[in-house]
Design an enzyme around this catalytic site. Structure first.
Site, short mmCIF file in Angstrom:
data_model
loop_
_atom_site.label_atom_id
_atom_site.label_comp_id
_atom_site.label_asym_id
_atom_site.label_seq_id
_atom_site.Cartn_x
_atom_site.Cartn_y
_atom_site.Cartn_z
CD GLN A 104 -6.58 -5.40 8.20
OE1 GLN A 104 -6.57 -6.21 7.29
NE2 GLN A 104 -7.16 -4.21 8.09
CE1 TYR A 185 -13.45 -11.22 4.21
CE2 TYR A 185 -12.48 -9.07 4.60
CZ TYR A 185 -12.77 -10.11 3.74
OH TYR A 185 -12.39 -10.06 2.43
NE ARG A 232 -9.42 -0.99 6.54
CZ ARG A 232 -9.32 -1.46 5.30
NH1 ARG A 232 -9.42 -2.76 5.08
NH2 ARG A 232 -9.09 -0.65 4.28
N GLY A 324 -4.11 2.74 -0.67
CA GLY A 324 -3.87 1.33 -0.94
C GLY A 324 -3.28 1.12 -2.32
NE ARG A 325 -7.95 0.94 -5.53
CZ ARG A 325 -9.16 1.31 -5.92
NH1 ARG A 325 -9.73 0.72 -6.95
NH2 ARG A 325 -9.82 2.26 -5.26
#
Length: 367
Positions: A104, A185, A232, A324-325
Protein backbone atom coordinates in the site's frame (compact mmCIF):
# COMPACT_ATOMS: atom_id res chain seq x y z
CA UNK A 1 -18.04 -25.71 15.89
CA UNK A 2 -19.58 -24.72 12.58
CA UNK A 3 -17.97 -25.24 9.20
CA UNK A 4 -18.82 -21.78 7.87
CA UNK A 5 -17.61 -22.68 4.38
CA UNK A 6 -20.93 -24.51 3.98
CA UNK A 7 -22.80 -21.21 4.53
CA UNK A 8 -20.74 -18.87 2.36
CA UNK A 9 -18.20 -18.72 -0.44
CA UNK A 10 -15.95 -16.37 1.56
CA UNK A 11 -13.64 -19.35 2.09
CA UNK A 12 -13.52 -20.23 -1.60
CA UNK A 13 -10.90 -19.06 -4.12
CA UNK A 14 -11.41 -15.97 -6.23
CA UNK A 15 -9.53 -13.80 -8.69
CA UNK A 16 -8.73 -10.10 -8.53
CA UNK A 17 -7.09 -9.13 -11.77
CA UNK A 18 -4.06 -11.38 -12.15
CA UNK A 19 -3.92 -12.04 -8.39
CA UNK A 20 -5.34 -15.42 -7.39
CA UNK A 21 -6.75 -15.49 -3.86
CA UNK A 22 -7.14 -18.78 -1.99
CA UNK A 23 -10.16 -17.25 -0.20
CA UNK A 24 -12.05 -13.97 0.06
CA UNK A 25 -10.66 -13.02 3.49
CA UNK A 26 -8.24 -10.09 3.15
CA UNK A 27 -5.79 -8.84 5.76
CA UNK A 28 -6.27 -5.08 5.87
CA UNK A 29 -3.26 -2.76 6.10
CA UNK A 30 -2.52 -2.33 9.82
CA UNK A 31 0.10 0.14 11.01
CA UNK A 32 2.05 -1.54 13.84
CA UNK A 33 4.90 0.98 14.34
CA UNK A 34 7.66 -1.57 14.76
CA UNK A 35 10.31 -0.20 12.41
CA UNK A 36 13.49 1.74 13.05
CA UNK A 37 14.06 5.26 11.83
CA UNK A 38 15.39 3.80 8.57
CA UNK A 39 11.99 2.24 7.82
CA UNK A 40 13.64 -1.04 6.81
CA UNK A 41 11.72 -4.32 7.33
CA UNK A 42 13.62 -7.26 8.81
CA UNK A 43 13.21 -10.86 9.89
CA UNK A 44 10.66 -9.93 12.57
CA UNK A 45 8.37 -8.39 9.96
CA UNK A 46 8.88 -11.32 7.60
CA UNK A 47 7.78 -13.68 10.37
CA UNK A 48 4.75 -11.54 11.21
CA UNK A 49 3.43 -11.46 7.66
CA UNK A 50 4.25 -15.10 6.90
CA UNK A 51 2.24 -16.15 9.97
CA UNK A 52 -0.81 -14.51 8.33
CA UNK A 53 -0.25 -15.84 4.82
CA UNK A 54 -3.44 -17.94 4.90
CA UNK A 55 -5.34 -14.72 4.17
CA UNK A 56 -6.49 -14.71 0.57
CA UNK A 57 -4.60 -11.45 0.21
CA UNK A 58 -2.39 -9.46 2.56
CA UNK A 59 -2.40 -5.71 2.04
CA UNK A 60 0.84 -4.72 3.76
CA UNK A 61 0.72 -1.83 6.19
CA UNK A 62 0.80 1.67 4.73
CA UNK A 63 4.32 2.27 3.42
CA UNK A 64 5.89 5.68 2.89
CA UNK A 65 6.73 6.39 -0.75
CA UNK A 66 9.34 9.00 0.19
CA UNK A 67 10.96 10.70 3.15
CA UNK A 68 8.60 13.62 2.47
CA UNK A 69 5.59 11.30 2.62
CA UNK A 70 6.28 10.17 6.20
CA UNK A 71 3.96 11.30 8.98
CA UNK A 72 4.65 8.88 11.82
CA UNK A 73 7.83 7.52 13.35
CA UNK A 74 8.50 3.76 13.24
CA UNK A 75 6.66 3.23 9.94
CA UNK A 76 8.18 1.49 6.90
CA UNK A 77 9.36 3.01 3.65
CA UNK A 78 9.94 1.81 0.11
CA UNK A 79 12.01 4.60 -1.45
CA UNK A 80 15.56 3.24 -1.07
CA UNK A 81 17.55 0.07 -1.69
CA UNK A 82 17.76 -1.05 1.95
CA UNK A 83 13.98 -0.84 2.23
CA UNK A 84 13.49 -2.79 -1.00
CA UNK A 85 15.83 -5.52 0.27
CA UNK A 86 13.95 -5.63 3.57
CA UNK A 87 10.59 -5.98 1.87
CA UNK A 88 12.01 -8.74 -0.32
CA UNK A 89 12.53 -10.77 2.85
CA UNK A 90 8.88 -10.21 3.69
CA UNK A 91 7.46 -11.11 0.28
CA UNK A 92 9.71 -14.19 0.03
CA UNK A 93 8.46 -15.39 3.42
CA UNK A 94 4.81 -14.81 2.51
CA UNK A 95 5.18 -16.60 -0.82
CA UNK A 96 6.99 -19.52 0.83
CA UNK A 97 3.96 -19.84 3.13
CA UNK A 98 1.61 -19.85 0.12
CA UNK A 99 0.30 -16.31 0.47
CA UNK A 100 -0.17 -13.22 -1.70
CA UNK A 101 0.81 -9.72 -0.63
CA UNK A 102 0.49 -6.23 -2.12
CA UNK A 103 2.13 -2.98 -1.05
CA UNK A 104 0.00 0.00 0.00
CA UNK A 105 1.68 3.18 -1.27
CA UNK A 106 1.35 6.07 1.20
CA UNK A 107 2.00 9.80 1.31
CA UNK A 108 0.52 11.44 4.41
CA UNK A 109 0.47 14.98 3.03
CA UNK A 110 -0.39 17.51 5.72
CA UNK A 111 -0.58 15.05 8.62
CA UNK A 112 3.06 15.19 9.66
CA UNK A 113 5.53 17.14 11.78
CA UNK A 114 8.60 19.11 10.85
CA UNK A 115 10.41 16.65 13.17
CA UNK A 116 9.66 13.89 10.65
CA UNK A 117 10.34 15.84 7.47
CA UNK A 118 13.70 16.09 5.68
CA UNK A 119 15.70 19.08 6.94
CA UNK A 120 12.84 20.04 9.25
CA UNK A 121 10.75 21.32 6.36
CA UNK A 122 7.01 21.87 6.53
CA UNK A 123 4.78 19.01 5.38
CA UNK A 124 3.16 19.45 1.98
CA UNK A 125 -0.54 19.54 1.20
CA UNK A 126 -2.94 20.73 -1.50
CA UNK A 127 -3.55 23.88 0.57
CA UNK A 128 -1.96 25.44 3.64
CA UNK A 129 -4.64 24.22 6.06
CA UNK A 130 -3.41 22.74 9.32
CA UNK A 131 -4.83 19.41 10.47
CA UNK A 132 -5.99 18.74 14.01
CA UNK A 133 -4.33 16.27 16.32
CA UNK A 134 -0.95 14.85 17.24
CA UNK A 135 1.44 12.54 15.49
CA UNK A 136 4.13 10.24 16.85
CA UNK A 137 7.81 11.17 16.53
CA UNK A 138 11.02 9.98 18.17
CA UNK A 139 10.35 12.71 20.75
CA UNK A 140 6.89 11.29 21.52
CA UNK A 141 3.53 12.73 20.48
CA UNK A 142 3.64 16.26 19.06
CA UNK A 143 1.03 18.46 17.34
CA UNK A 144 1.03 18.15 13.57
CA UNK A 145 2.75 21.04 11.83
CA UNK A 146 1.36 23.72 9.58
CA UNK A 147 1.73 22.47 5.99
CA UNK A 148 2.62 24.45 2.92
CA UNK A 149 0.65 24.28 -0.32
CA UNK A 150 2.35 22.40 -3.13
CA UNK A 151 3.23 24.52 -6.14
CA UNK A 152 1.68 23.34 -9.39
CA UNK A 153 5.20 22.75 -10.68
CA UNK A 154 5.83 20.30 -7.83
CA UNK A 155 2.95 17.96 -8.69
CA UNK A 156 4.92 15.97 -11.30
CA UNK A 157 7.50 15.34 -8.58
CA UNK A 158 4.83 13.85 -6.32
CA UNK A 159 3.77 11.53 -9.14
CA UNK A 160 7.42 10.55 -9.58
CA UNK A 161 7.57 9.58 -5.91
CA UNK A 162 4.64 7.22 -6.46
CA UNK A 163 6.24 5.82 -9.61
CA UNK A 164 9.54 5.11 -7.85
CA UNK A 165 7.72 3.41 -4.98
CA UNK A 166 5.70 1.31 -7.43
CA UNK A 167 8.87 0.27 -9.25
CA UNK A 168 10.52 -0.56 -5.94
CA UNK A 169 7.51 -2.64 -4.87
CA UNK A 170 7.88 -4.68 -8.03
CA UNK A 171 11.58 -5.25 -7.35
CA UNK A 172 10.73 -6.21 -3.77
CA UNK A 173 8.58 -9.09 -5.02
CA UNK A 174 5.10 -7.88 -4.17
CA UNK A 175 2.15 -9.35 -6.08
CA UNK A 176 0.76 -5.90 -6.75
CA UNK A 177 0.21 -2.46 -5.23
CA UNK A 178 -2.64 -0.54 -3.66
CA UNK A 179 -2.96 3.20 -4.19
CA UNK A 180 -3.71 4.74 -0.78
CA UNK A 181 -6.22 7.45 -1.66
CA UNK A 182 -8.03 7.22 1.67
CA UNK A 183 -8.07 8.22 5.34
CA UNK A 184 -7.52 11.92 4.65
CA UNK A 185 -3.92 11.51 3.52
CA UNK A 186 -2.41 13.35 0.57
CA UNK A 187 -4.49 12.03 -2.33
CA UNK A 188 -7.68 12.19 -0.27
CA UNK A 189 -6.75 15.74 0.78
CA UNK A 190 -6.77 16.68 -2.89
CA UNK A 191 -10.18 15.05 -3.37
CA UNK A 192 -12.00 16.86 -0.56
CA UNK A 193 -13.02 20.49 -0.93
CA UNK A 194 -12.60 20.80 2.85
CA UNK A 195 -8.82 20.46 2.44
CA UNK A 196 -8.33 21.52 -1.18
CA UNK A 197 -8.77 25.25 -1.76
CA UNK A 198 -6.55 25.40 -4.85
CA UNK A 199 -7.35 27.52 -7.87
CA UNK A 200 -5.17 25.70 -10.42
CA UNK A 201 -5.97 22.58 -12.43
CA UNK A 202 -5.80 20.46 -9.24
CA UNK A 203 -8.46 22.41 -7.35
CA UNK A 204 -11.94 23.81 -7.63
CA UNK A 205 -14.12 21.48 -9.70
CA UNK A 206 -14.68 17.81 -8.95
CA UNK A 207 -12.78 16.94 -12.11
CA UNK A 208 -9.77 18.99 -11.00
CA UNK A 209 -9.73 17.64 -7.45
CA UNK A 210 -9.83 14.06 -8.75
CA UNK A 211 -6.98 14.75 -11.17
CA UNK A 212 -4.04 13.79 -8.92
CA UNK A 213 -5.48 10.45 -7.79
CA UNK A 214 -6.22 9.58 -11.42
CA UNK A 215 -2.78 10.68 -12.63
CA UNK A 216 -1.05 8.69 -9.89
CA UNK A 217 -3.16 5.63 -10.68
CA UNK A 218 -2.42 5.94 -14.39
CA UNK A 219 1.32 6.21 -13.72
CA UNK A 220 1.30 3.12 -11.50
CA UNK A 221 -0.78 1.11 -13.97
CA UNK A 222 1.88 1.82 -16.61
CA UNK A 223 4.43 0.18 -14.32
CA UNK A 224 2.42 -2.76 -12.99
CA UNK A 225 -0.37 -3.29 -15.49
CA UNK A 226 -3.96 -2.71 -14.46
CA UNK A 227 -4.48 -6.31 -13.28
CA UNK A 228 -2.15 -5.87 -10.30
CA UNK A 229 -3.22 -2.43 -9.07
CA UNK A 230 -5.97 -1.76 -6.54
CA UNK A 231 -7.06 1.42 -4.80
CA UNK A 232 -8.37 2.29 -1.35
CA UNK A 233 -10.98 5.00 -0.79
CA UNK A 234 -12.71 6.25 2.37
CA UNK A 235 -15.41 8.73 1.38
CA UNK A 236 -16.60 9.60 4.89
CA UNK A 237 -13.77 8.75 7.29
CA UNK A 238 -12.46 11.75 9.29
CA UNK A 239 -9.03 10.23 9.99
CA UNK A 240 -5.73 12.12 9.82
CA UNK A 241 -6.69 15.30 11.57
CA UNK A 242 -10.46 14.93 11.99
CA UNK A 243 -10.80 15.97 8.35
CA UNK A 244 -14.30 17.07 7.28
CA UNK A 245 -15.87 15.17 4.42
CA UNK A 246 -16.30 16.66 0.98
CA UNK A 247 -19.35 18.90 0.64
CA UNK A 248 -20.83 16.49 -1.93
CA UNK A 249 -19.54 12.99 -1.18
CA UNK A 250 -21.75 11.22 -3.70
CA UNK A 251 -20.75 13.47 -6.59
CA UNK A 252 -17.03 13.58 -5.75
CA UNK A 253 -16.43 9.89 -5.18
CA UNK A 254 -19.01 8.85 -7.76
CA UNK A 255 -17.09 10.76 -10.42
CA UNK A 256 -13.78 9.36 -9.20
CA UNK A 257 -14.96 5.75 -9.30
CA UNK A 258 -16.46 6.18 -12.76
CA UNK A 259 -13.13 7.55 -13.98
CA UNK A 260 -11.19 4.77 -12.27
CA UNK A 261 -13.20 2.26 -14.29
CA UNK A 262 -11.25 3.16 -17.38
CA UNK A 263 -8.18 1.51 -15.83
CA UNK A 264 -9.97 -1.82 -15.19
CA UNK A 265 -8.22 -2.16 -11.82
CA UNK A 266 -7.79 -5.38 -9.86
CA UNK A 267 -10.04 -4.18 -7.04
CA UNK A 268 -11.56 -1.30 -5.10
CA UNK A 269 -11.02 -1.37 -1.32
CA UNK A 270 -13.53 0.75 0.59
CA UNK A 271 -13.57 1.97 4.18
CA UNK A 272 -17.27 1.83 5.02
CA UNK A 273 -17.71 4.53 7.64
CA UNK A 274 -14.99 5.98 9.88
CA UNK A 275 -11.82 3.89 9.84
CA UNK A 276 -11.62 1.50 12.82
CA UNK A 277 -14.29 3.35 14.80
CA UNK A 278 -17.83 3.14 13.41
CA UNK A 279 -19.90 2.33 10.35
CA UNK A 280 -21.89 5.55 10.68
CA UNK A 281 -22.74 7.06 7.30
CA UNK A 282 -23.85 10.71 7.07
CA UNK A 283 -27.28 11.54 5.73
CA UNK A 284 -27.37 11.69 1.96
CA UNK A 285 -24.49 9.26 1.49
CA UNK A 286 -24.96 5.67 0.28
CA UNK A 287 -21.69 3.80 0.05
CA UNK A 288 -23.36 0.78 -1.55
CA UNK A 289 -24.46 3.00 -4.43
CA UNK A 290 -20.90 4.28 -4.79
CA UNK A 291 -19.27 0.85 -4.66
CA UNK A 292 -21.76 -0.48 -7.20
CA UNK A 293 -20.39 2.03 -9.71
CA UNK A 294 -17.07 0.16 -9.73
CA UNK A 295 -16.75 -2.38 -12.54
CA UNK A 296 -14.46 -4.81 -10.72
CA UNK A 297 -14.05 -6.74 -7.46
CA UNK A 298 -14.96 -4.83 -4.31
CA UNK A 299 -13.38 -5.33 -0.87
CA UNK A 300 -15.50 -4.18 2.07
CA UNK A 301 -13.72 -2.96 5.18
CA UNK A 302 -14.49 -1.56 8.64
CA UNK A 303 -15.77 -3.23 11.78
CA UNK A 304 -16.95 -6.39 10.05
CA UNK A 305 -17.66 -9.56 11.92
CA UNK A 306 -18.20 -12.85 10.15
CA UNK A 307 -21.99 -12.68 10.18
CA UNK A 308 -22.00 -9.23 8.59
CA UNK A 309 -19.50 -10.39 5.98
CA UNK A 310 -21.60 -13.46 5.13
CA UNK A 311 -24.75 -11.34 4.89
CA UNK A 312 -23.22 -8.65 2.69
CA UNK A 313 -21.52 -11.24 0.49
CA UNK A 314 -24.80 -13.12 0.03
CA UNK A 315 -26.50 -9.85 -0.94
CA UNK A 316 -23.81 -9.18 -3.54
CA UNK A 317 -22.57 -6.06 -1.73
CA UNK A 318 -18.96 -7.27 -1.42
CA UNK A 319 -16.65 -9.66 -3.26
CA UNK A 320 -14.24 -9.99 -0.34
CA UNK A 321 -13.94 -8.71 3.22
CA UNK A 322 -10.93 -7.09 4.89
CA UNK A 323 -10.26 -7.65 8.58
CA UNK A 324 -7.64 -5.60 10.41
CA UNK A 325 -7.53 -5.81 14.20
CA UNK A 326 -8.74 -9.42 14.25
CA UNK A 327 -5.58 -10.43 12.38
CA UNK A 328 -3.41 -9.01 15.18
CA UNK A 329 -4.22 -11.70 17.74
CA UNK A 330 -5.31 -14.38 15.26
CA UNK A 331 -2.61 -15.13 12.68
CA UNK A 332 -4.77 -18.08 11.58
CA UNK A 333 -7.92 -15.95 11.37
CA UNK A 334 -9.18 -17.57 8.17
CA UNK A 335 -9.26 -21.03 9.72
CA UNK A 336 -10.73 -19.76 12.97
CA UNK A 337 -13.55 -18.05 11.09
CA UNK A 338 -14.16 -21.09 8.93
CA UNK A 339 -14.38 -23.39 11.96
CA UNK A 340 -16.35 -20.94 14.08
CA UNK A 341 -13.56 -21.08 16.67
CA UNK A 342 -13.05 -18.58 19.47
CA UNK A 343 -11.16 -15.45 18.48
CA UNK A 344 -8.42 -13.74 20.46
CA UNK A 345 -9.01 -10.02 21.00
CA UNK A 346 -5.62 -8.34 21.17
CA UNK A 347 -5.32 -5.57 23.77
CA UNK A 348 -4.80 -2.10 22.39
CA UNK A 349 -1.42 -1.77 24.10
CA UNK A 350 -0.10 -4.45 21.73
CA UNK A 351 -1.09 -2.51 18.59
CA UNK A 352 1.77 -0.05 18.25
CA UNK A 353 5.47 -0.17 18.98
CA UNK A 354 7.66 -2.73 20.70
CA UNK A 355 9.10 -5.96 19.34
CA UNK A 356 7.97 -9.56 19.06
CA UNK A 357 5.68 -9.43 22.11
CA UNK A 358 2.14 -8.80 20.92
CA UNK A 359 3.37 -9.09 17.32
CA UNK A 360 4.58 -12.58 16.46
CA UNK A 361 3.85 -14.50 19.68
CA UNK A 362 0.13 -15.19 19.24
CA UNK A 363 -0.98 -18.84 19.51
CA UNK A 364 -2.48 -20.73 16.57
CA UNK A 365 -4.40 -24.00 16.37
CA UNK A 366 -6.18 -25.68 19.31
CA UNK A 367 -9.56 -25.12 17.69
Amino acid sequence: MTDNSIRTDLFSPTQMGFIHLANRIVMAPITRSRYGEDGVPGELHATYYAQRASAGLIIAEATNISAQGRGYAATPGIWNEAQVAGWKKVTDAVHAAGGKIVSQLWHVGRFSSTQLQPNGEAPVAPSAIRAEGDTYTTEGFVPVSMPRALETSEIPGIIEQYKLAAENAKRAGFDGVEVHSANSYLLDQFLRDSTNHRTDEYGGSIENRARLTLEVTEAIVKIWGNERVGIRLSPVTPDAGNTPTDSNVMAMYGYLIEQLNRFDLAYLHFVEGATATSRFIPEGVDLDVLSAKFNGPFIGNNNYDLEMAIERRAAGKIDAVAFGRLFIGNPDLVERLRRGAELTIAPRESYYGGGAKGYTDWATGNY
